[in-house]
Enzyme design. Structure first.
Site, short mmCIF file in Angstrom:
data_model
loop_
_atom_site.label_atom_id
_atom_site.label_comp_id
_atom_site.label_asym_id
_atom_site.label_seq_id
_atom_site.Cartn_x
_atom_site.Cartn_y
_atom_site.Cartn_z
N CYS A 184 0.84 -1.20 0.00
CA CYS A 184 0.00 0.00 0.00
C CYS A 184 0.88 1.25 0.00
CB CYS A 184 -0.88 0.03 1.24
SG CYS A 184 -2.00 -1.37 1.35
N VAL A 185 0.28 2.35 -0.43
CA VAL A 185 0.99 3.62 -0.44
C VAL A 185 0.21 4.63 0.40
CG1 VAL A 185 1.57 5.61 -1.90
CG2 VAL A 185 2.18 3.31 -2.63
#
Ligand SMILES: [Fe+2]
Ligand SMILES: [Fe+2]
Lengths: 160, 283
Positions: A28-29
């Site tokens: 995830c970012v």
């Protein structure tokens, strides 16, 4: 200092100066937006690059597109100005060996790329980023100061 | 080098706070062909706390049954033996894995979050890939990192050195554990589950969750546990030191028929699936 955990797919905007937003990132970012003039902080935890179909989705902020746009709108509603916003990015690790038929399967990289594209489209500069690699990261966003830190297990917390 | 002597480790495994009796008895009962609704209900009712929590869970929005479930027997009939076993085991496990694991850089409750997330994702993978026993998949996901509870104090003592090897991102944390302590959390999990007398295929899946290609009893279960663990880390649930240099084995995904699109769709369900699950188990 109060810590609030931002879960996967969530989008939070706040002006509470004693609050620290925390989020844990694999592929995830996290997109951390700050307007120092208004003291407004926004954090988005992106799970996937783009929404594939509209119908079934309950939580569209899990996608970089349209999540980044929603984050910016929420920031504006909370009194922030887009021309004063700056972005910091972290996460997007790769957990798949580049082997077999999975060469193209780089969700982390695509998350980071899509987030950057979205920010570029909205003319919001990315002032700092630490993405990619093979390690999980914990990001902390200090609302009062706009300071963002990133920690990899076994390493010291660093300013982003 | 600070290799841990086997006797020390075994003594430590035996001192781990055991699963609550009710969880152990329900697990044994469901494995037994003579299980019945009455027998399972009778076991559960012996533990008032678990009984109350079980009913609360079954009546939560997460399960979304259209009518109120008032009795344990109703829950057993509606959910089935295996799903009730999963619930009771989860409630029992939650009790014993709350403590922080310093050696793995996991704060209090983080192993629980990681374990429940992995269990729910494993069950979903089972459904997608046509693995028949979805509850066994859930159980493997739930217990896969249990060895960390026993190994934690030894890892803590050698943390610097272990992370020094794993931290660069080239070597998996479990491999560094193995090199420095002589054991990794997978092997210790195996000891613990054997000590609890759990089925052999389940023990294998837990002991090989970082090396699923070596499984012989139930290769798909091991592949599934490995894939679920990887997706759990991708989504950021319970990122401890094990999240360093974790690499998903593409052969495991292939074995399960998971391609990029299926994985993305599955990942997309994680916020509701896991977020909702974690909330349902909150006290
Ligand atoms: Fe593990
Ligand atoms: Fe794990």
């Amino acid at each position: 200092m109060r810590i609030q955990l931002i879960e996967v797919g969530e989008c939070a905007v706040t002006r509470q100066p004693d609050l620290v937003l925390e989020t844990c990132l694999g592929s995830c970012v996290a997109v951390a937006l700050y307007d120092s003039g208004a003291g407004t902080a926004g954090l988005l935890h992106v799970l996937l690059p783009r929404m594939r179909s509209v119908s079934m989705e309950t939580k569209v902020t899990k996608f970089a597109d349209p999540g980044v746009r929603i984050l910016v709108e929420k920031m504006e509603e909370a009194g922030a100005r887009r021309d004063r916003m700056s972005a910091r990015l972290a996460g997007g690790a790769s957990l798949l060996e580049a082997a077999g038929g999975f060469d193209l399967f780089q969700i982390g990289t695509r998350n980071a790329e899509t987030a950057r594209e979205m920010l570029g489209g909205l003319s919001i500069p990315v002032v700092s980023a630490e993405t990619g690699g093979h390690v999980g990261r914990v990001l902390r966003f200090h609302v009062g100061t706009g300071r963002v830190t990133v920690r990899v297990i076994g390493q010291k917390e660093r300013d982003l | 080098m600070a290799r841990v002597p086997l006797e020390t480790l075994l003594a430590r495994v035996e001192r781990i706070r055991p699963l609550p009796g009710v969880a152990r008895r329900v697990v044994a009962l469901v494995e037994d062909d003579a299980a019945s609704v009455d027998k399972i209900q009778a076991e559960i009712l012996k533990d008032q706390v678990i009984t109350a929590r079980l009913l609360k869970l079954c009546n939560s929005a997460y399960y979304g049954f259209p009518r109120k479930i008032g009795a344990v027997s109703e829950a057993v009939v509606l959910l089935g033996f295996n799903a009730v076993r999963s619930l009771v085991l989860s409630l029992g496990l939650k009790e014993i894995i709350q403590a922080p694991l310093e050696g793995y850089s996991m704060a209090a409750g983080e192993l629980w979050r990681h374990s429940l997330a992995c269990a729910l994702i494993a069950r979903r993978i089972a459904q997608i890939s046509g693995y028949a026993d979805a509850e066994r998949a859930y159980t493997a996901g739930l217990l896969h990192d249990i060895g960390k509870v026993a190994l934690d104090q030894f890892v803590r003592a050698e943390f610097g050195e272990i992370v020094g090897r794993a931290g660069s991102g080239e070597k998996a944390f479990s491999q560094a554990e193995q090199e420095i302590l002589g054991f990794d959390h997978c092997q210790v999990g195996k000891m613990l589950l054997e000590h609890w007398r759990l089925p052999a295929a389940l023990v294998e899946a837990v002991s090989l969750h970082h090396r699923p290609s070596e499984a012989v009893l139930d290769p798909r279960l091991a592949a599934l546990t490995h894939a679920a663990d990887g997706l759990t880390l991708m989504a950021g649930f319970g990122l401890g030191a094990d999240g360093l240099a974790y690499k998903i084995d593409p052969a495991a995904l292939e074995k399960l028929g998971l391609d990029t699109e299926k994985i993305e769709t599955l990942l997309g369900t994680v916020p509701d699936l896991v977020g909702g699950g974690l909330r349902a188990y909150e006290d």
